[in-house]
Enzyme design. Sequence first.
Site, PDB file in Angstrom:
ATOM      1  CB  ALA A  17      14.009 -17.177  11.628  1.00  0.00           C
ATOM      2  CB  SER A  18      16.304 -17.035  16.886  1.00  0.00           C
ATOM      3  OG  SER A  18      16.591 -15.677  17.139  1.00  0.00           O
ATOM      4  CG  ASP A  66      27.072 -11.942  12.547  1.00  0.00           C
ATOM      5  OD1 ASP A  66      26.210 -11.068  12.299  1.00  0.00           O
ATOM      6  OD2 ASP A  66      28.153 -11.684  13.107  1.00  0.00           O
ATOM      7  CB  VAL A  67      22.462 -10.725   8.817  1.00  0.00           C
ATOM      8  CG1 VAL A  67      21.453 -11.853   8.878  1.00  0.00           C
ATOM      9  CG2 VAL A  67      22.229  -9.702   9.929  1.00  0.00           C
ATOM     10  CG  ASN A  93      12.316 -10.091  10.974  1.00  0.00           C
ATOM     11  OD1 ASN A  93      11.490  -9.195  11.096  1.00  0.00           O
ATOM     12  ND2 ASN A  93      12.730 -10.832  12.001  1.00  0.00           N
ATOM     13  CB  SER A 145      10.838   0.584  12.125  1.00  0.00           C
ATOM     14  OG  SER A 145      10.253   1.109  13.311  1.00  0.00           O
ATOM     15  CE1 TYR A 162      14.811  -0.929  15.069  1.00  0.00           C
ATOM     16  CE2 TYR A 162      13.126   0.761  15.324  1.00  0.00           C
ATOM     17  CZ  TYR A 162      13.484  -0.548  15.039  1.00  0.00           C
ATOM     18  OH  TYR A 162      12.514  -1.472  14.717  1.00  0.00           O
ATOM     19  CB  ALA A 164      20.065   6.589  11.201  1.00  0.00           C
ATOM     20  CE  LYS A 166      14.669  -1.848  11.703  1.00  0.00           C
ATOM     21  NZ  LYS A 166      14.676  -3.172  11.027  1.00  0.00           N
TER      22      LYS A 166
END
Length: 258
Positions: A17-18, A66-67, A93, A145, A162, A164, A166
């Site tokens: 969200a940053s 940190d997710v 997200n 995406s 990316y 792979a 997504k």
Amino acid sequence: MENYCDLKGKVAVVTGASGGLGADAARAYAKQGADVALLARRKERLEALAEEIRSTGRRALAVQCDVANEESVEKAIEEVIGYFGKIDILLNNAGVAIRGGVCDLCVEEWDMGMDVNVKGIFLVSKHVIPHMIENKYGKIVNTSSINSIAGDKDDMFIRHVYNASKAAVRGLTMGMACSYGKYGITVNAVGPGLFESEMTADTLFKSDEFLKAYSRIVPLNRPARKGELNGAILFLSSDASSYITGQTIFVDGGFSIV
């Protein structure tokens, strides 16, 4: 006219969200009446956005997270529950786009892409879903995406991890939807096309040749404008989509149909 995307009384958690699409979505949630928990690694940027949202009369909480780290995620969700008492909506997200093909990427780059884009959704969902099950209600939206179903021929834009990761998000979305629907939880995904963000501003949007080629292909003849992802996110986060789960909505100007 009835507002089908009314989110008054709801609490939304937004990861990544940053800035960019995550910050835009957080503002959109607040505009529809939701209180918002903002999660990302850059706490100072979250605080600025939280102050902006509070100025509109909504509650906002900035939480460093940190997710890809379970301890960080667990602490963050505990803080959100302690502050708001519940979580109704989760927008997964957070993401990274690492350039390079399988012959160019090092293992650390591959792991980073998969850790943030896939493992991050797994970890945050793992610690949020039990609260949704307890309340018998939840709306989860994952960010996939257009690159989950389309690659890039130009070497400058190749991003195999990316692609792979997504695609994995779409599969995870379907699996979660099947497992948790019985608890009143819907799980869907959005698949953005070309939006200007921190991921794309210094690469795709700096190439006039690429933008012209992209616009020739896309039925709407242009990249996305700021805020054009919010409608799909709000729809999937609200009771307007109460009988939709396991789906990916591509917000791509028609790119996926050509």
